[in-house]
Design a protein around this motif. Structure first.
Motif, PDB file in Angstrom:
ATOM      1  N   ASN A   5     -14.807  -2.522  -3.005  1.00  0.00           N
ATOM      2  CA  ASN A   5     -16.076  -3.419  -2.747  1.00  0.00           C
ATOM      3  C   ASN A   5     -16.759  -3.955  -3.969  1.00  0.00           C
ATOM      4  O   ASN A   5     -16.766  -5.103  -4.042  1.00  0.00           O
TER       5      ASN A   5
ATOM      6  N   ASN B 114     -23.802   9.317  -7.581  1.00  0.00           N
ATOM      7  CA  ASN B 114     -22.511  10.421  -7.129  1.00  0.00           C
ATOM      8  C   ASN B 114     -22.554  11.531  -7.776  1.00  0.00           C
ATOM      9  O   ASN B 114     -22.282  12.530  -6.962  1.00  0.00           O
TER      10      ASN B 114
ATOM     11  N   MET C 282     -11.669   4.839  -3.278  1.00  0.00           N
ATOM     12  CA  MET C 282     -10.864   3.643  -3.227  1.00  0.00           C
ATOM     13  C   MET C 282     -11.856   2.575  -2.472  1.00  0.00           C
ATOM     14  O   MET C 282     -11.718   1.440  -2.819  1.00  0.00           O
ATOM     15  N   ASN C 283     -12.804   3.152  -1.835  1.00  0.00           N
ATOM     16  CA  ASN C 283     -13.621   2.157  -1.238  1.00  0.00           C
ATOM     17  C   ASN C 283     -14.646   1.437  -2.036  1.00  0.00           C
ATOM     18  O   ASN C 283     -14.939   0.282  -1.958  1.00  0.00           O
ATOM     19  N   THR C 284     -15.208   2.238  -2.996  1.00  0.00           N
ATOM     20  CA  THR C 284     -16.140   1.863  -3.738  1.00  0.00           C
ATOM     21  C   THR C 284     -15.517   0.765  -4.774  1.00  0.00           C
ATOM     22  O   THR C 284     -16.088  -0.217  -5.241  1.00  0.00           O
TER      23      THR C 284
ATOM     24  N   ASP D 216      -7.038   0.240  -5.171  1.00  0.00           N
ATOM     25  CA  ASP D 216      -6.430   1.576  -4.535  1.00  0.00           C
ATOM     26  C   ASP D 216      -5.437   2.196  -5.522  1.00  0.00           C
ATOM     27  O   ASP D 216      -5.738   3.473  -5.707  1.00  0.00           O
TER      28      ASP D 216
ATOM     29  N   ILE E 239       0.358   9.455  -4.666  1.00  0.00           N
ATOM     30  CA  ILE E 239      -0.406  10.592  -4.164  1.00  0.00           C
ATOM     31  C   ILE E 239       0.727  11.603  -4.336  1.00  0.00           C
ATOM     32  O   ILE E 239       0.328  12.921  -4.734  1.00  0.00           O
TER      33      ILE E 239
ATOM     34  N   THR F 274      -8.004  -5.179  -3.099  1.00  0.00           N
ATOM     35  CA  THR F 274      -8.100  -3.986  -2.567  1.00  0.00           C
ATOM     36  C   THR F 274      -7.041  -3.051  -2.988  1.00  0.00           C
ATOM     37  O   THR F 274      -6.890  -1.926  -3.337  1.00  0.00           O
ATOM     38  N   THR F 275      -5.827  -3.624  -2.338  1.00  0.00           N
ATOM     39  CA  THR F 275      -4.587  -3.111  -2.817  1.00  0.00           C
ATOM     40  C   THR F 275      -4.006  -2.809  -4.256  1.00  0.00           C
ATOM     41  O   THR F 275      -3.857  -1.516  -4.514  1.00  0.00           O
TER      42      THR F 275
ATOM     43  N   ALA G 214       0.843  -1.227  -0.052  1.00  0.00           N
ATOM     44  CA  ALA G 214      -0.084   0.124  -0.054  1.00  0.00           C
ATOM     45  C   ALA G 214       0.693   1.169   0.130  1.00  0.00           C
ATOM     46  O   ALA G 214       0.323   2.176  -0.221  1.00  0.00           O
TER      47      ALA G 214
ATOM     48  N   PRO H  94     -11.130   8.413  -0.126  1.00  0.00           N
ATOM     49  CA  PRO H  94     -11.529   7.210   0.615  1.00  0.00           C
ATOM     50  C   PRO H  94     -12.641   6.650   0.169  1.00  0.00           C
ATOM     51  O   PRO H  94     -12.895   5.329  -0.260  1.00  0.00           O
ATOM     52  N   MET H  95     -13.881   7.655  -0.300  1.00  0.00           N
ATOM     53  CA  MET H  95     -15.030   7.082  -1.240  1.00  0.00           C
ATOM     54  C   MET H  95     -14.679   6.199  -2.471  1.00  0.00           C
ATOM     55  O   MET H  95     -15.082   5.098  -2.684  1.00  0.00           O
TER      56      MET H  95
ATOM     57  N   GLY I 204       0.540   4.949  -1.894  1.00  0.00           N
ATOM     58  CA  GLY I 204       0.767   6.228  -1.193  1.00  0.00           C
ATOM     59  C   GLY I 204       1.799   7.101  -2.162  1.00  0.00           C
ATOM     60  O   GLY I 204       1.553   8.427  -2.284  1.00  0.00           O
TER      61      GLY I 204
ATOM     62  N   THR J 118      -9.032  15.627  -2.746  1.00  0.00           N
ATOM     63  CA  THR J 118      -8.651  14.817  -1.569  1.00  0.00           C
ATOM     64  C   THR J 118      -9.834  14.254  -1.027  1.00  0.00           C
ATOM     65  O   THR J 118      -9.825  12.810  -0.519  1.00  0.00           O
ATOM     66  N   MET J 119     -10.820  14.905  -0.577  1.00  0.00           N
ATOM     67  CA  MET J 119     -12.186  14.360  -0.091  1.00  0.00           C
ATOM     68  C   MET J 119     -12.682  13.289  -0.619  1.00  0.00           C
ATOM     69  O   MET J 119     -13.245  12.546   0.086  1.00  0.00           O
TER      70      MET J 119
END
Lengths: 246, 246
Positions: A125, A170, A120-122, A230, A99, A226-227, A92, A117-118, A96, A113-114
């Protein structure tokens, strides 16, 4: 035809033969097809359950253990978990470092930036759902390697449906609730759609590839997907932002 | 004693009775303990497998389906996946809004952003491992609700071992490879240790809580844990950074 299993068969194969025919017992033969014993249904019930447990442990990035949870010591349980956690922690770091390559973009458009997380999460999943279905299908022989083309084509169409629905929701949220403006909303929503297609294809392809390489498809699950996703997510997001925002 | 199952028993309970005794068939009785039929081992093999599949689908945030993958249509498969993806997409927005609260911190210490994916990933994976073991233990009746205290105490000690090992490796990497200086290395490594303890406790606690509330523990898995842990991770990280860096 006589139904039998061989001494060298994997226990998952034997379990699948039992399920297929519903017999109480099956003859076990050696490589020269000489009878060496029989195997009965009660052995197989334990096998079916143990195989599912082993797959689940692999899918959660653990080194599988047959010991029951309550009988395992703290260090034994920690040892099951540490190797893959370490590997993915280091993996991971690559995500980083993506970024940091786009620091100037992020400092101009701080709002981007906000949504990291959404996104990467979506992505994670979606890929996870796809890989779980394929891994389980391969384990229960509901899906075989010959179906690979059919599976990937189906996953691709599913990814379009899922991608379009989530990107639309979204987009509405970005415009009406987050109020981040048309350009940012378009960038984020296009990333949602694209990353869902990519994640679902990665999640569908990797277990089939593992099967092809005679590895356990269960290793191509959650944490690995996930990794990978991401990293893909950030590249797609910053790539699209570079084109659409500047 | 006569071993029997009841007409209203959950099929998982029936499967566990079969595994426990290894019988070929069991009598099924109604609430007044009158015999209504028998159930045989071949039905149960299918049940054991279907239950494992259902748990896996729930754990990957899907609405479970008994239809085989290849026989399901694209829209049917998309419908299994959409509800939870939508919920988690909106849930992850909360995580994103935590980032915006700490924008000034992030613009002063831009390097902090680089470790966000690694921290969220490591927290999510640790929590996922823990919840997978407990969910599976509850399903196979290897772990029961009465063991909750013992389980949580064990998970806590495991989390200390895992947390210390990963934080140490991360600290060495931060100092020697990333070369981000002592203060940032300490902040990131302390977050690693703390978030692993929190994630493992969340991952261990939620399935037990679900069982207590008579919900399926399998819903307390990967995607839910990830979403919760992502938020916790950012709060711990920015909280520690505010104290240690400023």
């Amino acid at each position: 035809d006589i139904i039998y299993v061989e001494t060298h068969d994997d226990q998952e194969t034997v379990a699948n033969t039992f399920k297929k025919y519903g017999f109480m017992a099956l003859p076990v033969v050696d490589r020269e097809h000489r009878l060496t014993g029989i195997i009965t249904f009660d052995d197989i019930m334990t096998v079916i359950e143990d195989e599912a447990t082993e797959d689940l442990q692999r899918m959660a990035a653990m080194v599988p253990s047959e010991e029951s949870y309550l009988n395992s010591g703290v260090f034994q349980l920690a040892k099951m978990r540490l190797p893959w956690l370490l590997i993915f922690m280091l993996g991971a770091s690559v995500t980083g470092s993506i970024i940091t390559k786009f620091e100037s973009l992020l400092s101009t458009y701080v709002v981007l930036t906000m949504f990291i997380p959404m996104l990467m999460n979506t992505g994670g999943n979606s890929g996870n759902q796809s890989s779980t279905l394929i891994i389980r299908g391969l384990a229960t022989e509901d899906v075989s390697l010959e179906d690979a083309g059919k599976v990937l084509w189906k996953e691709f169409r599913i990814s379009l449906v899922v991608g379009i629905v989530l990107a639309t929701v979204n987009f509405a949220k970005n415009m009406l609730i987050d109020r981040v403006g048309l350009q940012v909303s378009l960038t984020v929503s296009a990333t949602v759609a694209l990353i869902i297609v990519l994640a679902i294809m990665v999640g569908g392809l990797l277990p089939l590839l593992a099967k092809k390489l005679k590895l356990d498809p269960a290793i191509m699950a959650g944490p690995l997907i996930t990794t990978l996703v991401d990293g893909l997510t950030l590249m797609v997001y910053f790539g699209l932002a570079s084109v659409l925002l500047i």
